[in-house]
Design a protein around this motif. Structure first.
Motif: not given
Lengths: 174, 174
Positions: A1, A10, A14, A18, A21, A144, A151, B14, B17-18, B21-27, B29-30, B147, B151, B154
């Motif tokens: 990418x 993006x 976040x 993160x 959370x 990241x 973690x 948790x 929610x983690x 926060x990391x992934x909702x609505x992200x492109x 490509x990730x 998690x 990371x 991505x």
């Protein structure tokens, strides 16, 4: 990418949520211990992220975009957080990081960087010539990297508790 | 750190929610690319976490606590998600995981497990005798493991984009 400013943002926008959370109001047993020796606790990592917001990413971007003849970056102090945050609770560090990141992203967006600006370069003290796009991609991956580290450090607090399952849990072996 | 039910739940509750926060609505490509070969994308990892909620942790706890003579666990299918989630958007998987985890934690709390129940055992297909506390500690570390993996997967999408900084970013080397 390939590097993309919008896809970098993006991730960058976040990270405060993160970390909240993951860490807000969690028992200090999860956040105050490290991986042994001189390694960092979760608390230390959050302090390091704050230092990056203050002295690394944006100041280096400004050097690249400046008209200065010498575009050599200041070396980044990877241990500054051990002097600066003494005694502050983790909640205060999370709040501080959130505020700084928010301000830095407002500043970054205000620059309306063009592709050709992203190809401008500065001088890294160890690597020599690096481009602004490499700096901004590194800021992104650096987040990241430290989310993965947090973690891992937390997981290792349960290294004995998982018994024989340790063999299946890569995070405990790294 | 010794096993503690309440400190395990602190992590387990948790994770939805983690991930949001990391992934909702992200492109995509990730989230749709992997680390090469047969490795998993972020999408695959979230599918795997859903399978764990359905067929691994709670069903195994129930076997340990049951009066059955044979307390051997069913082998867990690490590849079930490749059949089950075809075509669902990541947002739907995140929602499904959140719902299942919420239900499972209500069920776990309803058991009011005693220390002596946590020392009861079942038979793991590969390891033999394991205790309920080891199972619950593993559930906890398994979240943190994935998690960290998310990371890392991505971060690796930007492996070339960071240029020479790769050397400083441990997450790109593992």
């Amino acid at each position: 990418m390939e590097f993309s400013l919008s896809k970098s943002i993006e991730i960058l926008e976040r990270t405060p949520d993160i970390l909240a959370a993951m860490l807000q109001n969690i028992s200090t047993d999860w956040t105050s211990n490290n991986e042994g020796g001189e390694t960092w606790s979760v608390y230390d990592v959050v302090g390091h992220l704050i230092e990056g917001e203050k002295t690394d990413w944006i100041p280096r971007m400004d050097i690249v975009l400046s008209g200065k003849a010498d575009k050599t970056f200041e070396p980044f102090d990877r241990f500054a957080q051990f002097g600066e945050n003494k005694g502050l609770p983790l909640a205060a560090l999370l709040e501080e990081f959130k505020k700084l990141r928010h301000q830095n992203l407002i500043y970054l967006r205000s620059k309306n960087l063009t592709e050709s600006q992203c190809e401008q370069t500065g001088i890294h003290p160890a690597f020599g010539e690096v481009s602004l796009s490499q700096l901004l991609a590194t800021w992104t991956v650096h987040d990241l990297n430290h989310i993965a580290q947090i973690s891992r450090v937390m997981a290792k607090q349960y290294k004995e508790a998982v018994g024989p399952w340790m063999e299946y849990l890569r995070v405990l072996q790294s």
